[in-house]
Scaffold this motif. Structure first.
Motif, short mmCIF file in Angstrom:
data_model
loop_
_atom_site.label_atom_id
_atom_site.label_comp_id
_atom_site.label_asym_id
_atom_site.label_seq_id
_atom_site.Cartn_x
_atom_site.Cartn_y
_atom_site.Cartn_z
N TRP A 20 0.93 -1.24 0.11
CA TRP A 20 0.07 0.02 -0.15
C TRP A 20 0.87 1.38 -0.05
O TRP A 20 0.65 2.07 0.64
CB TRP A 20 -1.23 -0.08 1.10
N MET A 21 2.00 1.18 -0.89
CA MET A 21 2.86 2.29 -0.83
C MET A 21 2.46 3.37 -2.02
O MET A 21 1.66 3.00 -2.90
CB MET A 21 4.26 1.96 -1.12
N GLY A 22 2.60 4.59 -1.62
CA GLY A 22 2.09 5.57 -2.57
C GLY A 22 3.08 6.02 -3.73
O GLY A 22 2.86 6.30 -4.47
N LYS A 23 4.30 5.85 -3.14
CA LYS A 23 5.55 6.06 -4.19
C LYS A 23 6.60 5.16 -3.82
O LYS A 23 7.06 4.78 -2.65
CB LYS A 23 5.85 7.42 -3.91
N VAL A 24 7.28 4.55 -4.95
CA VAL A 24 8.41 3.61 -4.70
C VAL A 24 9.43 4.09 -5.37
O VAL A 24 9.69 4.77 -6.50
CB VAL A 24 8.11 2.27 -5.34
N GLN A 25 10.66 4.45 -4.43
CA GLN A 25 11.83 5.40 -4.84
C GLN A 25 13.07 4.06 -5.00
O GLN A 25 14.25 4.34 -4.95
CB GLN A 25 12.11 6.32 -4.09
#
Length: 252
Positions: A202-207
Motif C-alpha cells: 500500500w505504498m504511494g510512491k516507490v523510490q
C-alpha cells in the motif's frame, strides 16, 4: 669396409689394443655412478636449483602484475564511461564492494544441497548472537500505530501512519520486487541474508528498483492510503510462510 676389416684383423694378430671410441666422448650421463660424477649433473647443483626457483618466482610475479594491471585498467575505463550501460556496471561494482558477504545465505544453500555444516562459515562457528543484538539489526519500516495484528489470513499487519510518510528498509537485503502486487498495490519485497523476506505494501510512491542492495533505514518510498485512510501494510515471510512481524521487527 673390406680395408677396415683387414686392418682390424692385422692389429688383433699383432696384439695392439683396439681403440675405445667411448673415451673420446666420456662416460654417458646415465652411467655415471660416483658422487663426483653425479655432482656434475646440472640438477644436482645448488646454483641450478636456485636459478630455477628464481625464474618461477619472477614468472609468477609478472603474471600477477599483468592481471592486476588489466583489472585496474578495466575498472578505470568503466568508471570513466558515460553511457547508460557503463553507469549500470558502475552501480553494480559499487554495491558489490560495499555490501557484506552473504554468509548465512551460502550456509543455507550448502545445508539444503549438501546437507552439512561448514564450520568455515561464521554462521556455523557456534558464536551465539544475543537477542538484543538481533533486535538492533531490525527497525520499524514506518512510524505509525498498529491497527490490525497478524493473522494467517491477512498475512501481515496494518499500521496507520501519515500519508506520504517515509518508508525505510527494516534491514539490509536484496530488492526482489518493486512494483504492483495484487491486493497490495505498489509493493516492495526485500530478501535478507537470514532467509527472511519483508513486504511493504500500500505504498504511494516507490523510490527503489529491483535488484538493488539496500541498507537498514534506507529510503524505499512513501506511504500511500487505503480508500482515503493512510494505512500501510507490512509482512514478514520465512521459509515460504508468513510469520508474525512483531517477532522480528520491534514496534513501539
Amino acid at each position: 669396409m673390406q680395408k677396415r676389416r683387414v686392418e682390424r684383423m692385422r692389429k688383433i694378430r699383432e696384439g695392439k689394443p683396439f681403440p675405445d671410441y667411448r673415451q673420446q666422448w666420456g662416460t654417458p650421463v646415465w652411467k655415471k655412478e660416483t658422487l663426483e660424477d653425479r655432482d656434475e649433473l646440472p640438477w644436482n647443483r645448488p646454483q641450478w636449483m636456485e636459478r630455477e626457483r628464481k625464474k618461477k618466482r619472477e614468472g609468477r610475479f609478472l603474471l600477477q602484475t599483468f592481471a592486476a594491471f588489466l583489472l585496474l585498467t578495466g575498472t578505470y575505463l568503466v568508471f570513466q564511461s558515460q553511457v547508460p550501460a557503463g553507469r549500470e556496471v558502475q552501480t553494480f561494482i559499487s554495491q558489490v564492494m560495499e555490501r557484506d558477504y552473504n554468509f548465512a545465505g551460502v550456509a543455507k544453500w550448502y545445508k539444503q544441497n549438501i546437507d552439512g555444516s561448514p564450520t568455515i562459515l561464521p554462521a556455523f562457528q557456534g558464536n551465539k548472537i544475543k537477542e538484543e543484538e538481533k533486535q538492533a539489526t531490525w527497525v520499524a519500516p514506518v512510524k505509525g500505530k498498529v491497527m490490525a495484528g497478524f493473522s494467517k489470513e491477512g498475512r501481515g499487519i496494518v499500521l496507520r501512519t501519515a500519508k506520504g510518510a517515509p518508508v525505510v528498509a527494516s534491514s539490509e537485503g536484496w530488492v526482489v520486487k518493486a512494483g504492483t502486487e495484487e491486493g497490495l498495490g505498489q509493493t516492495v519485497v526485500i530478501r535478507h541474508a537470514n532467509g527472511l523476506e519483508t513486504w511493504y505494501g500500500w505504498m504511494g510512491k516507490v523510490q527503489i528498483k529491483e535488484k538493488e542492495w539496500v541498507k537498514p533505514r534506507q529510503l524505499l518510498g512513501e506511504a500511500g492510503d487505503r480508500e482515503g485512510d493512510p494505512l500501510f501494510f507490512f509482512a514478514v515471510k520465512q521459509k515460504g510462510a508468513f510469520v508474525d512481524p512483531a517477532g522480528v521487527v520491534p514496534f513501539d
